[in-house]
Design a protein around this motif. Sequence first.
Motif, PDB file in Angstrom:
ATOM      1  N   THR A 240      -3.114 -76.391  59.984  1.00 51.78           N
ATOM      2  CA  THR A 240      -2.612 -75.099  60.772  1.00 51.78           C
ATOM      3  C   THR A 240      -1.085 -75.564  60.508  1.00 51.78           C
TER       4      THR A 240
ATOM      5  N   LEU B 258      -9.118 -76.730  49.734  1.00 54.80           N
ATOM      6  CA  LEU B 258      -8.435 -75.731  50.340  1.00 54.80           C
ATOM      7  C   LEU B 258      -7.561 -74.950  49.400  1.00 54.80           C
ATOM      8  N   TRP B 259      -7.401 -73.745  49.916  1.00 51.30           N
ATOM      9  CA  TRP B 259      -6.480 -73.047  49.078  1.00 51.30           C
ATOM     10  C   TRP B 259      -5.523 -72.316  50.236  1.00 51.30           C
ATOM     11  N   TYR B 260      -4.171 -72.270  49.969  1.00 47.16           N
ATOM     12  CA  TYR B 260      -3.234 -71.758  51.230  1.00 47.16           C
ATOM     13  C   TYR B 260      -2.304 -70.814  50.294  1.00 47.16           C
ATOM     14  N   LYS B 261      -1.534 -69.895  50.807  1.00 45.16           N
ATOM     15  CA  LYS B 261      -0.443 -68.903  50.609  1.00 45.16           C
ATOM     16  C   LYS B 261       0.494 -69.037  51.386  1.00 45.16           C
ATOM     17  N   GLN B 262       1.671 -69.553  50.716  1.00 44.26           N
ATOM     18  CA  GLN B 262       3.117 -69.474  51.509  1.00 44.26           C
ATOM     19  C   GLN B 262       3.924 -68.125  51.026  1.00 44.26           C
TER      20      GLN B 262
ATOM     21  N   GLY C 260      -8.792 -78.111  57.238  1.00 44.22           N
ATOM     22  CA  GLY C 260      -7.703 -77.617  56.775  1.00 44.22           C
ATOM     23  C   GLY C 260      -6.565 -77.936  57.892  1.00 44.22           C
TER      24      GLY C 260
ATOM     25  N   TYR D 150       1.086 -70.321  46.041  1.00 47.16           N
ATOM     26  CA  TYR D 150      -0.198 -70.684  46.329  1.00 47.16           C
ATOM     27  C   TYR D 150      -0.258 -72.144  46.275  1.00 47.16           C
TER      28      TYR D 150
ATOM     29  N   PRO E 206       2.501 -72.142  55.068  1.00 52.94           N
ATOM     30  CA  PRO E 206       1.403 -71.754  54.316  1.00 52.94           C
ATOM     31  C   PRO E 206       0.125 -71.346  55.331  1.00 52.94           C
ATOM     32  N   VAL E 207      -0.516 -70.635  54.918  1.00 57.51           N
ATOM     33  CA  VAL E 207      -1.455 -69.929  55.399  1.00 57.51           C
ATOM     34  C   VAL E 207      -3.038 -70.059  54.860  1.00 57.51           C
ATOM     35  N   LEU E 208      -3.967 -70.506  55.569  1.00 53.82           N
ATOM     36  CA  LEU E 208      -5.060 -70.861  54.780  1.00 53.82           C
ATOM     37  C   LEU E 208      -5.964 -69.607  54.226  1.00 53.82           C
TER      38      LEU E 208
END
Lengths: 111, 114
Positions: free
Chosen positions: B104, A33-37, B102, A87, A43-45
Amino acid sequence: GQQLNQSPQSMFIQEGEDVSMNCTSSSIFNTWLWYKQDPGEGPVLLIALYKAGELTSNGRLTAQFGITRKDSFLNISASIPSDVGIYFCAGREGGADGLTFGKGTHLIIQP
Amino acid sequence: DGGITQSPKYLFRKEGQNVTLSCEQNLNHDAMYWYRQDPGQGLRLIYYSQIVNDFQKGDIAEGYSVSREKKESFPLTVTSAQKNPTAFYLCASSKAGGGFYGYTFGSGTRLTVV
């Protein structure tokens, strides 16, 4: 706990440039998975990957699940100012209670 | 809309005091997690819970305590035993399955010791 090796730790780029970052693990993962904060937020997926070799896009973002199942890559094309942030990659081993996170790549865009 | 809510956004604590951070979700997720974030150190797992009335220590549980009396709620108490509590705290939730789909995340609580 297990660590993911995420690189680079930080990137200083010009607006419009393409960006590449990656994560590697010593274990085989069945999920990447890759997230951005954004600053001061959670963080958001961005992208979820479930099969070795899978290539998935989300707008200007493209991520790949490595064929060895021990790595993953994220590319951002034609960066814009709102791409600034941290990221994180995350992976899950089969049967694990939860995700393992990388330490993040801090993306900084110079105008 | 479903989501995960952390409160307060900013919290100030005097040395020697306990303080409780709130985390509530209405996503009907079974699992909930608490992370601590310090600059350059990524996300470090404090505690997690996969079902009501059960929770497990993460990598840095010392000086923290949690409860999981309701599926929707997973409060974190930072006790006076935590030597360096100033940090950004993130709560997360996921469906059963260990994060396969994932997590939330909430929007975080920044705790400062004064």
